[in-house]
Write an enzyme that holds these catalytic residues in place. Structure first.
Site, PDB file in Angstrom:
ATOM      1  N   CYS A  39       0.841  -1.200   0.000  1.00  0.00           N
ATOM      2  CA  CYS A  39       0.000   0.000   0.000  1.00  0.00           C
ATOM      3  C   CYS A  39       0.874   1.247   0.000  1.00  0.00           C
ATOM      4  CB  CYS A  39      -0.924  -0.010   1.218  1.00  0.00           C
ATOM      5  SG  CYS A  39      -2.076   1.366   1.230  1.00  0.00           S
ATOM      6  N   GLU A  93      -5.330  -8.477   1.847  1.00  0.00           N
ATOM      7  CA  GLU A  93      -4.769  -8.320   3.197  1.00  0.00           C
ATOM      8  C   GLU A  93      -3.797  -7.156   3.206  1.00  0.00           C
ATOM      9  OE1 GLU A  93      -1.168  -9.621   5.839  1.00  0.00           O
ATOM     10  OE2 GLU A  93      -1.364  -9.002   3.744  1.00  0.00           O
ATOM     11  N   ARG A 106      -0.108 -10.495  15.821  1.00  0.00           N
ATOM     12  CA  ARG A 106      -0.005 -10.086  14.415  1.00  0.00           C
ATOM     13  C   ARG A 106      -1.361  -9.554  13.957  1.00  0.00           C
ATOM     14  NH1 ARG A 106       3.801 -11.519  10.730  1.00  0.00           N
ATOM     15  NH2 ARG A 106       3.337 -11.208   8.518  1.00  0.00           N
ATOM     16  N   ARG A 128      -3.662  -7.734  11.263  1.00  0.00           N
ATOM     17  CA  ARG A 128      -3.740  -7.454   9.835  1.00  0.00           C
ATOM     18  C   ARG A 128      -5.191  -7.129   9.473  1.00  0.00           C
ATOM     19  NH1 ARG A 128       0.883  -7.003  10.411  1.00  0.00           N
ATOM     20  NH2 ARG A 128       2.616  -7.918   9.234  1.00  0.00           N
TER      21      ARG A 128
END
Length: 318
Positions: free
Chosen positions: A79, A117, A161, A163
């Protein structure tokens, strides 16, 4: 699990094939019709673990006329900051970003399902407009969009983690639809994912440990093997790991209880990286790649156990 026809899948930004491994864990019948990966080492490890699948290479050079039809598009797209377009109108422009190619391919091929993701930062105030633009572009193509911020440690694996997962369905989703699997109590601890007999090359020497101790002011007198969070200068007492990242970040160390008055600190092994990413022992073929390359794949990869749970809940509702 509802009976599902065989899904044809196109896996982009493929890495080690997080979508493929997740689909295997979900029990959903599928066939990968192709993947897109331009990193030499990532392509090699994908092909080793998923043989006979064509690599269409760099996503920016893919001609959609060359792609077979597929039902599911997947990708953990980078991104980059979206530029402002127009003469001071403040519109976000996806041209020049890799998300442009996600939209370009999906606009032409119109798969029924898209699973994307990205990092948690995409959901923050700083990137609010970017995230909104991503969703708007998918809706422009006729997709219903659902997203959720999910943490690996809420689904059985002791890794912190977070996401963001984005699911797009070409059509209207049923009322009450959600992509969030039911959370499970975390029973396993970091120590349970460690090797029984770690290799010697992983261990720091006494002077390296002394420098860590001096620099980070941490107490290595512990009673169980724990994760040292180098970035935040603390040992995680909750029995979880920090987010697995590429090895060059040097953000994580394993600390074992002292022996004979000496502290024991080391790097994570390759198998430990992959266990913390949802793999069972023996499930992944590491080939002959280096420590750096294999651990880089894990740091940039998908938690395949969680992917399986996400896909399972999606296809149980559709």
């Amino acid at each position: 699990m509802k009976k599902t026809k065989e899904l044809k899948v196109f896996e982009t930004f493929a890495g080690y094939g997080g979508a493929s491994f997740g689909l295997k864990k979900s029990g959903i019948p599928f066939k990968v019709i192709g993947f897109s990966e331009n990193d030499k080492f990532a392509s090699e490890i994908f092909e080793l673990n998923h043989q006979g699948i064509k690599n269409y290479g760099d996503i920016t050079t893919i001609n959609t006329d060359d792609l077979p039809d597929f039902d599911l598009f997947t990708g953990g797209f980078p991104c980059q900051p979206f530029s402002s377009a127009g003469l001071g109108h403040g519109e976000l422009d996806i041209r020049g970003t890799l998300f442009y190619d996600v939209i370009r391919i999906c606009e032409e091929k119109r798969p029924k399902h898209i699973l994307l993701e990205n990092v948690k930062g995409l959901t923050t105030k700083r990137h609010k407009e970017t995230f909104a633009k991503i969703q708007d572009e998918l809706r422009r193509l006729g997709y219903s969009v659902e997203w959720k911020l999910l943490n690996t440690k809420d689904y059985g694996i002791p890794q912190n983690r977070e996401r963001v997962w984005i699911y797009a369905y070409h059509g209207e989703l049923p009322a009450g639809f959600s992509i969030e699997p039911e959370k499970v109590e975390l029973k396993a601890r970091f120590k349970d994912f460690l090797d029984k007999n770690p290799e010697e090359y992983l261990f720091l020497n006494e002077s390296q440990i002394a420098r860590l101790e001096e620099k980070h002011k941490v107490d290595f007198n512990i009673n169980e093997s724990l994760c040292l969070d180098i970035y935040n200068k603390k040992i995680r007492q909750d029995g979880t790991s920090i987010t697995i990242t590429e090895p060059h970040h040097n953000s994580l160390r394993v600390v074992h209880p002292p022996e004979n008055g000496k502290f024991i600190v080391r790097k994570l092994s390759i198998p430990e990286h992959y266990r913390l990413m949802g793999f069972d022992d023996g499930e992944f073929n590491f080939g002959n790649q280096s420590y750096q390359q294999l651990c880089k794949r894990a740091g940039n990869g998908w938690d395949v156990s969680l992917v399986g749970k996400i896909l399972e809940i999606i296809f149980n509702q559709i």
